[in-house]
Design a protein around this motif. Structure first.
Motif, mmCIF file in Angstrom:
data_model
loop_
_atom_site.group_PDB
_atom_site.id
_atom_site.type_symbol
_atom_site.label_atom_id
_atom_site.label_comp_id
_atom_site.label_asym_id
_atom_site.label_seq_id
_atom_site.Cartn_x
_atom_site.Cartn_y
_atom_site.Cartn_z
ATOM 1 N N TYR A 1 0.809 -1.211 0.000
ATOM 2 C CA TYR A 1 0.000 0.000 0.000
ATOM 3 C C TYR A 1 0.847 1.268 0.000
ATOM 4 O O TYR A 1 0.348 2.357 0.213
ATOM 5 C CB TYR A 1 -0.914 0.028 1.220
ATOM 6 N N GLN A 2 2.167 1.114 -0.253
ATOM 7 C CA GLN A 2 3.034 2.276 -0.075
ATOM 8 C C GLN A 2 2.688 3.406 -1.041
ATOM 9 O O GLN A 2 3.004 4.563 -0.793
ATOM 10 C CB GLN A 2 4.505 1.877 -0.205
ATOM 11 N N GLU A 3 2.066 3.098 -2.170
ATOM 12 C CA GLU A 3 1.669 4.148 -3.106
ATOM 13 C C GLU A 3 0.705 5.124 -2.459
ATOM 14 O O GLU A 3 0.720 6.307 -2.735
ATOM 15 C CB GLU A 3 0.987 3.534 -4.336
ATOM 16 N N LYS A 4 -0.146 4.591 -1.613
ATOM 17 C CA LYS A 4 -1.202 5.425 -1.040
ATOM 18 C C LYS A 4 -0.723 6.247 0.147
ATOM 19 O O LYS A 4 -1.409 7.149 0.588
ATOM 20 C CB LYS A 4 -2.328 4.530 -0.521
ATOM 21 N N LEU A 5 0.472 5.876 0.608
ATOM 22 C CA LEU A 5 0.936 6.381 1.898
ATOM 23 C C LEU A 5 0.851 7.891 2.032
ATOM 24 O O LEU A 5 0.396 8.427 3.036
ATOM 25 C CB LEU A 5 2.379 5.927 2.098
ATOM 26 N N PHE A 6 1.328 8.573 0.968
ATOM 27 C CA PHE A 6 1.477 10.018 1.120
ATOM 28 C C PHE A 6 0.339 10.782 0.455
ATOM 29 O O PHE A 6 0.401 11.998 0.308
ATOM 30 C CB PHE A 6 2.834 10.469 0.559
ATOM 31 N N HIS A 7 -0.702 10.072 0.037
ATOM 32 C CA HIS A 7 -1.821 10.769 -0.565
ATOM 33 C C HIS A 7 -2.786 11.228 0.528
ATOM 34 O O HIS A 7 -2.985 10.550 1.539
ATOM 35 C CB HIS A 7 -2.564 9.840 -1.538
ATOM 36 N N ALA A 8 -3.404 12.339 0.276
ATOM 37 C CA ALA A 8 -4.323 12.882 1.283
ATOM 38 C C ALA A 8 -5.504 11.953 1.501
ATOM 39 O O ALA A 8 -6.056 11.396 0.548
ATOM 40 C CB ALA A 8 -4.791 14.252 0.828
ATOM 41 N N PHE A 9 -5.881 11.824 2.776
ATOM 42 C CA PHE A 9 -7.077 11.065 3.184
ATOM 43 C C PHE A 9 -6.995 9.577 2.910
ATOM 44 O O PHE A 9 -7.980 8.885 3.042
ATOM 45 C CB PHE A 9 -8.345 11.632 2.547
#
Lengths: 182, 487
Positions: free
Chosen positions: B422-430
């Protein structure tokens, strides 16, 4: 002294040369004074120019006239076999001036001493060589005079007389002469 | 010995011409010397033979009349001729009648005929018969030394050497001057090429000095330069074009971004109003009319309040994020270690019951905006605090992972971690990787950190294993210029 002896031996050698030319005979014993004079006379002729043949043919033999007492006797015989300037030699004895016609060379012997002037006058102006062993021959107008210098035969030449008669003498001969008068 | 390959053209040309010149001179000299030596020897022999003939001829009368004195005189005159060592006149019986001996060692040979060309002492033998009217009266022998020959040879060689040296000198000088015909144009071309290559001055052209192959080379060179120059101009033009396009785009982007931020700010601001009303009036209903409602009614109102409060916090987060993005950065030296310590102290004060070991590497100095960096550290360290809540012996470490011009910082914990897929989602808002039941949070924290790190010109990434903790790495960029660019 050694030189004189040496030269004397050379004279004999010179004679031997002539005799060798004649026919290779062994060394002839000296036949005395006139043998040497005969040899000298013939050798002389080899160095004289202007001795023309009196007849049209240049091959005519050269006439050697011994004027007066023939003291040469047999000495002339051997030397006459030599050819001089391509011409044969002949010799005869003459006693009178009229007989001097046709001579190429005149050897005046001592017996005619008193008549030297007439003889010279008779052949003067013509190409005739005059030779003698009389003393003072060349002073009297002769061309070649033989003298004895010690034991050695020498010759003296009167060049003026030679040239006056239309003859000439090679310088080599002049070198060898004891004296040359002009 | 300088290798021929490395020799400059000048020297090569001179060497070439020198070698040719020297070879030619030596060949010619050898030929001439050889010829001269052979003919000179013959000439000397002929001269001696002539001399012998002359002497022989001059001596025939004397030999005939046996005048040894005259014969001796003739031979003595030979003293003048330096080469004659021995002269002997023989009578017909081979007796020596006269002799000339230059030194005491010399002798008259016994037999003047059939002599070899040379006697053991090195004298040349010459024999000539003395003739008169075709009759051989005797012989003349001459013994000639070869000193004249040797002297001549020596002089000839010395002269030849002198001439050869002079010729070599002249050839050398000539070749030195003539080589310029070829080397000068080449040098000029080399200089031009070097200058163009060194200074990148593509305006320069080479000067054509000759009509030969070098001239052709110069023409080709210039034509190449024309092409390079034209291409260069084209490249510069398109680069300038691109620059303009990029600037344009950047300006457009900036404008768009600004608009977007302004929009989101005003939106969230405007959205607050009704929310406050919803929450406020719900509270009022609960307080003033709560006794008129049944339990379900009160529950519903609580849920309305909770929902509107959640929405409010969401709006707050969005505001916070946009503020962080819009805020102008003030770059100054920042002590990250001290900053981290403050954050940790705050966290300890905020959660006094938590026992966490925090290790902060001392002396971490960076350049950046201290307020933004504090927010980033607060989020990262706060996350570490949060996700180690269920861990015994919780530990948090903050330090430098990799030194250098651009150091890599890390914040590591031994908490809950996350699944790397899930590291792609890590720094996305919310985007949250954990449910609110496990860990509470708005889902905006890492997005804010990401923005802050990017504004500092750096990068951030993470590694983790579920249950084994997480490690966050970030860099802060290498130059202050990149930090000031508004992204």
């Amino acid at each position: 002294m050694f030189l004189i002896l040496n030269t004397g031996l050379r004279l004999l050698a010179g004679l031997a040369v002539v005799l060798a030319c004649v026919g290779g005979s062994s060394l002839a014993h000296a036949q005395g004074e006139y043998s040497i004079k005969a040899a000298y006379l013939v050798n002389l002729l080899k160095f004289v120019s202007g001795l023309k043949a009196s007849e049209p043919s240049p091959q005519m033999p050269m006439m050697l006239c011994v004027h007066g007492d023939n003291l040469f006797k047999d000495a002339l015989g051997p030397v006459l076999k030599v050819r001089v300037q391509g011409r044969a030699l002949q010799a005869r004895n003459t006693r009178s001036i009229q007989e001097l016609d046709g001579c190429d060379v005149v050897y005046i012997t001592r017996s005619e001493q008193k008549f030297t002037a007439q003889v010279l006058g008779a052949v003067g102006g013509r190409p005739v060589l005059t030779v003698s062993d009389m003393p003072e021959f060349i002073e009297d107008g002769g061309m070649v005079g033989f003298t004895s210098s010690g034991n050695i035969l020498r010759f003296r030449i009167n060049l003026g007389a030679v040239r006056a008669s239309g003859l000439d003498v090679s310088a080599k001969l002049l070198e060898l002469a004891l004296e040359v008068k002009s | 010995m300088i290798s021929i390959r490395r020799m400059p053209i000048r020297q090569k040309l001179v060497l070439m011409m020198l070698c040719t010149g020297i070879a030619a001179v030596l060949l010619v000299s050898t030929a001439f010397i050889g010829y001269e030596m052979s003919t000179y020897r013959q000439r000397l022999l002929d001269e001696a033979a002539t001399l012998a003939k002359i002497i022989a001829d001059r001596s025939n009368a004397a030999l005939l009349f046996g005048d040894a004195r005259l014969l001796q005189d003739n031979l003595d005159s030979l003293a003048l001729h330096g080469s004659i060592e021995v002269a002997c006149i023989y009578a017909a019986d081979d007796n020596v009648v006269a002799r000339f001996l230059r030194n005491s060692r010399a002798l008259c040979p016994g037999n003047p005929r059939d002599l070899p060309n040379q006697n053991p002492l090195g004298l040349l033998n010459l024999s000539e018969p003395v003739m008169l009217d075709g009759d051989v009266l005797g012989h003349l022998y001459l013994g000639a030394n070869q000193s004249e020959l040797r002297r001549h040879l020596r002089n000839y060689l010395l002269t030849a050497l002198g001439v050869i040296s002079l010729v070599i000198f002249v050839v050398w000088q000539l070749s030195h001057r003539l080589q310029r015909l070829v080397s000068a144009p080449i040098h000029h071309l080399v200089e031009t090429a070097n200058e163009i290559a060194g200074n990148h001055n593509y305006q320069l052209r080479a000067y054509k000095e000759s009509e030969d192959e070098i001239g052709t080379l110069v023409e080709a060179f210039n034509s190449m330069l024309n092409t390079i120059d034209a291409q260069n101009k084209t490249i510069l033009d398109s680069y300038n074009n691109l620059e303009r396009i990029v600037e344009q785009r950047t300006a457009d982007l900036r404008a768009a971004n600004k608009e977007l931020e302004a929009f989101s700010y005003s939106v969230s601001h405007d959205l607050r109003q009704p929310l406050r009303a919803i929450d406020g009036f719900s509270l009022a209903i609960l307080e003033d009319c709560g006794d008129q409602l049944d339990a379900q009614g009160q529950q519903y109102l609580q849920r309305v309040r909770a929902a509107s409060q959640r929405m409010g916090s969401l709006i707050d987060s969005m505001l916070h994020l946009s503020r962080v993005t819009r805020q102008e950065m003030r770059i100054a030296p920042v002590d990250l270690s001290a900053l981290a310590k403050e954050v940790v102290d705050d966290l300890r004060a905020q959660f006094p019951e938590r026992q966490i070991n925090a290790y902060i590497q001392p002396g971490m100095q960076v350049r950046g905006d201290s307020r933004l960096l504090e927010i980033a550290l607060s989020n990262l360290l706060g996350n570490a605090w949060k996700y180690t809540a269920g861990t015994l012996g919780a530990e948090v470490r903050f330090g430098i992972e990799q030194q250098g011009v651009n150091p890599v910082f890390f914040i590591a914990d031994n908490g809950a971690g996350f699944d790397m897929k899930y590291q792609e989602k890590l720094f996305h808002a919310f985007q949250r990787l954990h449910s609110p039941h496990e860990f509470e949070g708005s889902g905006i924290g890492l997005a804010i950190v990401d923005r802050i790190i990017k504004r500092h010109g750096g990068q951030i990434w993470a590694e983790a294993e579920p249950g084994k903790g997480a490690r966050f790495f970030f860099t802060l960029g290498s130059s202050a210029d990149r930090i000031t660019r508004q992204t």
